[in-house]
Design an enzyme around this catalytic site. Sequence first.
Site, PDB file in Angstrom:
ATOM      1  N   GLU A  90    -101.916   3.921  -7.790  1.00 22.59           N
ATOM      2  CA  GLU A  90    -101.155   5.053  -7.231  1.00 22.59           C
ATOM      3  C   GLU A  90    -100.242   5.679  -8.280  1.00 22.59           C
ATOM      4  O   GLU A  90     -99.170   6.198  -7.970  1.00 22.59           O
ATOM      5  CB  GLU A  90    -100.324   4.628  -6.001  1.00 22.59           C
ATOM      6  CG  GLU A  90    -101.095   3.985  -4.887  1.00 22.59           C
ATOM      7  CD  GLU A  90    -102.296   4.791  -4.463  1.00 22.59           C
ATOM      8  OE1 GLU A  90    -102.309   5.997  -4.714  1.00 22.59           O
ATOM      9  OE2 GLU A  90    -103.224   4.197  -3.912  1.00 22.59           O
TER      10      GLU A  90
HETATM   11  C1  LIG Z   1    -107.081  -2.995  -7.929  1.00 23.15           C
HETATM   12  C2  LIG Z   1    -107.143  -1.523  -8.154  1.00 23.15           C
HETATM   13  C3  LIG Z   1    -107.298  -0.668  -7.069  1.00 23.15           C
HETATM   14  C4  LIG Z   1    -107.382   0.708  -7.269  1.00 23.15           C
HETATM   15  N1  LIG Z   1    -107.631   1.536  -6.192  1.00 23.15           N
HETATM   16  C5  LIG Z   1    -107.922   2.838  -6.429  1.00 23.15           C
HETATM   17  C6  LIG Z   1    -108.402   3.690  -5.377  1.00 23.15           C
HETATM   18  O1  LIG Z   1    -108.518   3.277  -4.209  1.00 23.15           O
HETATM   19  N2  LIG Z   1    -108.748   4.958  -5.689  1.00 23.15           N
HETATM   20  C7  LIG Z   1    -108.647   5.473  -6.943  1.00 23.15           C
HETATM   21  O2  LIG Z   1    -108.982   6.618  -7.161  1.00 23.15           O
HETATM   22  N3  LIG Z   1    -108.184   4.699  -7.965  1.00 23.15           N
HETATM   23  C8  LIG Z   1    -107.831   3.406  -7.741  1.00 23.15           C
HETATM   24  N4  LIG Z   1    -107.395   2.601  -8.772  1.00 23.15           N
HETATM   25  C9  LIG Z   1    -107.249   3.175 -10.092  1.00 23.15           C
HETATM   26  C10 LIG Z   1    -105.807   3.300 -10.552  1.00 23.15           C
HETATM   27  O3  LIG Z   1    -105.148   4.292  -9.821  1.00 23.15           O
HETATM   28  C11 LIG Z   1    -105.834   3.549 -12.063  1.00 23.15           C
HETATM   29  O4  LIG Z   1    -106.208   2.334 -12.674  1.00 23.15           O
HETATM   30  C12 LIG Z   1    -104.517   4.042 -12.588  1.00 23.15           C
HETATM   31  O5  LIG Z   1    -104.265   5.333 -12.110  1.00 23.15           O
HETATM   32  C13 LIG Z   1    -104.464   4.056 -14.114  1.00 23.15           C
HETATM   33  O6  LIG Z   1    -105.591   4.653 -14.674  1.00 23.15           O
HETATM   34  P1  LIG Z   1    -106.397   3.880 -15.831  1.00 23.15           P
HETATM   35  O7  LIG Z   1    -106.689   2.518 -15.329  1.00 23.15           O
HETATM   36  O8  LIG Z   1    -107.505   4.712 -16.278  1.00 23.15           O
HETATM   37  O9  LIG Z   1    -105.339   3.718 -16.994  1.00 23.15           O
HETATM   38  P2  LIG Z   1    -105.013   4.817 -18.108  1.00 23.15           P
HETATM   39  O10 LIG Z   1    -104.836   6.137 -17.468  1.00 23.15           O
HETATM   40  O11 LIG Z   1    -105.988   4.695 -19.220  1.00 23.15           O
HETATM   41  O12 LIG Z   1    -103.586   4.328 -18.602  1.00 23.15           O
HETATM   42  C14 LIG Z   1    -103.418   3.273 -19.547  1.00 23.15           C
HETATM   43  C15 LIG Z   1    -101.933   3.192 -19.914  1.00 23.15           C
HETATM   44  O13 LIG Z   1    -101.525   4.422 -20.519  1.00 23.15           O
HETATM   45  C16 LIG Z   1    -100.423   4.972 -19.821  1.00 23.15           C
HETATM   46  N5  LIG Z   1    -100.571   6.426 -19.766  1.00 23.15           N
HETATM   47  C17 LIG Z   1    -101.716   7.134 -19.593  1.00 23.15           C
HETATM   48  N6  LIG Z   1    -101.433   8.450 -19.592  1.00 23.15           N
HETATM   49  C18 LIG Z   1    -100.116   8.573 -19.764  1.00 23.15           C
HETATM   50  C19 LIG Z   1     -99.227   9.682 -19.870  1.00 23.15           C
HETATM   51  N7  LIG Z   1     -99.655  10.931 -19.780  1.00 23.15           N
HETATM   52  N8  LIG Z   1     -97.907   9.441 -20.052  1.00 23.15           N
HETATM   53  C20 LIG Z   1     -97.440   8.190 -20.122  1.00 23.15           C
HETATM   54  N9  LIG Z   1     -98.237   7.093 -20.041  1.00 23.15           N
HETATM   55  C21 LIG Z   1     -99.548   7.283 -19.848  1.00 23.15           C
HETATM   56  C22 LIG Z   1    -100.453   4.377 -18.437  1.00 23.15           C
HETATM   57  O14 LIG Z   1     -99.164   4.332 -17.879  1.00 23.15           O
HETATM   58  C23 LIG Z   1    -101.023   2.982 -18.723  1.00 23.15           C
HETATM   59  O15 LIG Z   1     -99.990   2.116 -19.066  1.00 23.15           O
HETATM   60  C24 LIG Z   1    -107.260   1.233  -8.577  1.00 23.15           C
HETATM   61  C25 LIG Z   1    -107.074   0.371  -9.661  1.00 23.15           C
HETATM   62  C26 LIG Z   1    -107.038  -0.976  -9.461  1.00 23.15           C
HETATM   63  C27 LIG Z   1    -106.893  -1.886 -10.668  1.00 23.15           C
END
Ligand SMILES: Cc1cc2nc3c(=O)[nH]c(=O)nc-3n(C[C@H](O)[C@H](O)[C@H](O)COP(=O)(O)OP(=O)(O)OC[C@H]3O[C@@H](n4cnc5c(N)ncnc54)[C@H](O)[C@@H]3O)c2cc1C
Length: 605
Positions: free
Chosen positions: A443
């Site tokens: 989220e």
């Molecule tokens: C158990 C689980 C359930 C989930 N459920 C859902 C779901 O139901 N539906 C859905 O759509 N998604 C879901 N997600 C996905 C989740 O919302 C994403 O994992 C999350 O938004 C982060 O995206 P990412 O994993 O690609 O990390 P990335 O976006 O690659 O981020 C990696 C790191 O970089 C930082 N970062 C990235 N961009 C920026 C920025 N612009 N400024 C500052 N910091 C930044 C982040 O804070 C993080 O620390 C789920 C994930 C998990 C693990």
Amino acid sequence: MAQQLVDRRDQEFVIWEQINCADILNHETYKEFNKKTCTLIINEARSLAIKELLPLLAEGDSEGVLYENGTVKVPQSFHRVFALVKEGEWNNLSVPTEMGGQGAPAFLGAATAEYFLGANWPLFCYASMGNGTAHMIQKYGTPQQKETYVKKLTSAEWGGTMLLTESEAGSDVGSLTTAATKNLNGSYALSGNKIFITNGEHDLVGNIIHPVLARIEGAPPGTRGISLFLVPKYFVNADGSLGERNDIICSGVEEKHGIHASATCSMTLGSKGKCIGYLLGREREGMKIMFNMINGARMSTGLQAMTYASSAYLLAVNYARERIQGRDLADFADHSAPPVAIIKHPDVRRSLLWMKSYVDGMRSFFYYMTVLATKSNEGETAEDRERCGDLFSMLTPVVKDYMAVKGHEICVQAIQIFGGAGYTKDYLVEQYARDCKITTIYEGTSGIQALDMLGRKLGMKEGTVFVNFLGEIHKTVARAKQMEQIQDLAVRVETAANRLGEVALHLGKKAMSAEFKAAFSHSLPFLHVIGDTIMAWMLLWRALTAVTQLSGKCSKKDLAFYEGQIKTAEFFIGTELPATMGKMNAIADGCAAAIQISDEGFGGL
Ligand SMILES: Cc1cc2nc3c(=O)[nH]c(=O)nc-3n(C[C@H](O)[C@H](O)[C@H](O)COP(=O)(O)OP(=O)(O)OC[C@H]3O[C@@H](n4cnc5c(N)ncnc54)[C@H](O)[C@@H]3O)c2cc1C
């Protein structure tokens, strides 16, 4: 008997004495509810959570979900209890009646959810996630979409999800590549791959309605080109019966750090070229509509973390009362002195009070937010509704991230209280710590909440919303200053709120200057000092309420409870808030090293 999940007296204190939710019950919308019915409902929820959901928590963790050929099986034991939750309509308590819910005020929904989430978040989430999907359909759907989906979702007959994330589009949702092409009959053909989808596939419900973010061919890049589609797992016939299977399949589930009983699915749309979706709202309004669900989910995530923290704290404090180890510090040299319960050791007491202060502060803050949410709809004047809605919106990233981070820290600290036993699977604290970690990630990660706070929320309505927020703190301070016993605490909270105002102004300006990157490198500490100041405010408010109650007659048990409130405020304001003041100074100093260091300078090459 030792309490589990939620300190019952504390919850009652917040609802009826501190935040005074009884006010909400005077509103016409909630005429079916009074204090007595609310108490009965909370008692029932507590009993169901402790007797039925909680015993399956560790089992769900060890068993996990089973993926087989596009299907996902949840632990077998979940089926019976899921049916109990559904039959009792616990999943839709505060959903409006016109949507098939029971129309209870948000605070009552939170009070029961505190028990259910702490007892077994994955199980309760299977039953309640459809509410978020239903709310979007209710607000933006066509009459037919509402008729087809809303009540099926709120009754948990069908499940709901949210499909945003893709492997190359996580925090940056705008870079998603799932595509939609309009069909001749007005529906859309979708193709793409989504990952990490909570409850994307499971065997507890007859159908799953997926809201999917995708880009219609020719739409602009970024979030402004995104639309939202309803993609049912099974098509729904005109008479409401289920038709053919849609071309959306689960291609796998994740092995995770925690919440093992929650299915985190990879979803493939249109692998056979037959995935059909129906536009929700208008083209290119997808993000705006999805934010309805995202904001609700951010609140739920904060609550999820708080319930883990509350549950872990109660386990820790009860263990500390029973675990005999070491002599009292006063008898250190006396080898014949009897060993004592570890709660007698000063460091253990400090640690417990540290946990309690955050759990208490977060609980008060959350209920305060539920009242703002209710008043933003039901407030007496348009001005009041707007003021509450704005405050609620501004503080949502604090609920989401501060409560997630502190909730996790509390769970980790609870392990420490148990010593070696805490590191084993003999006690639930180990699972709570693992399960809680996700709350800082999904989220919108911590970094994204910080970006939202500094980049958007601080500047809402030229900063007047933030000023109003500080004004709310000052109201409590002014009342507390009238009470001799807590005057000193009130002055310290006032100083912190004033300093927060200065730091916010300074950082806000810097974020719009050439030094904006340095400013944003302080955005998360900034969000957290807001959270700390809110904790101090909430605990001062609790102490104020307690001092007022102590001036009347109270039982011996209540005496300990109220005095405990004052000591908790003293502890937080005396030991944590000074560190917050230091953090605020650091933000104001604005060290730019994190920006100035070269990429190579991080080492490890
Ligand atoms: C158990 C689980 C359930 C989930 N459920 C859902 C779901 O139901 N539906 C859905 O759509 N998604 C879901 N997600 C996905 C989740 O919302 C994403 O994992 C999350 O938004 C982060 O995206 P990412 O994993 O690609 O990390 P990335 O976006 O690659 O981020 C990696 C790191 O970089 C930082 N970062 C990235 N961009 C920026 C920025 N612009 N400024 C500052 N910091 C930044 C982040 O804070 C993080 O620390 C789920 C994930 C998990 C693990």
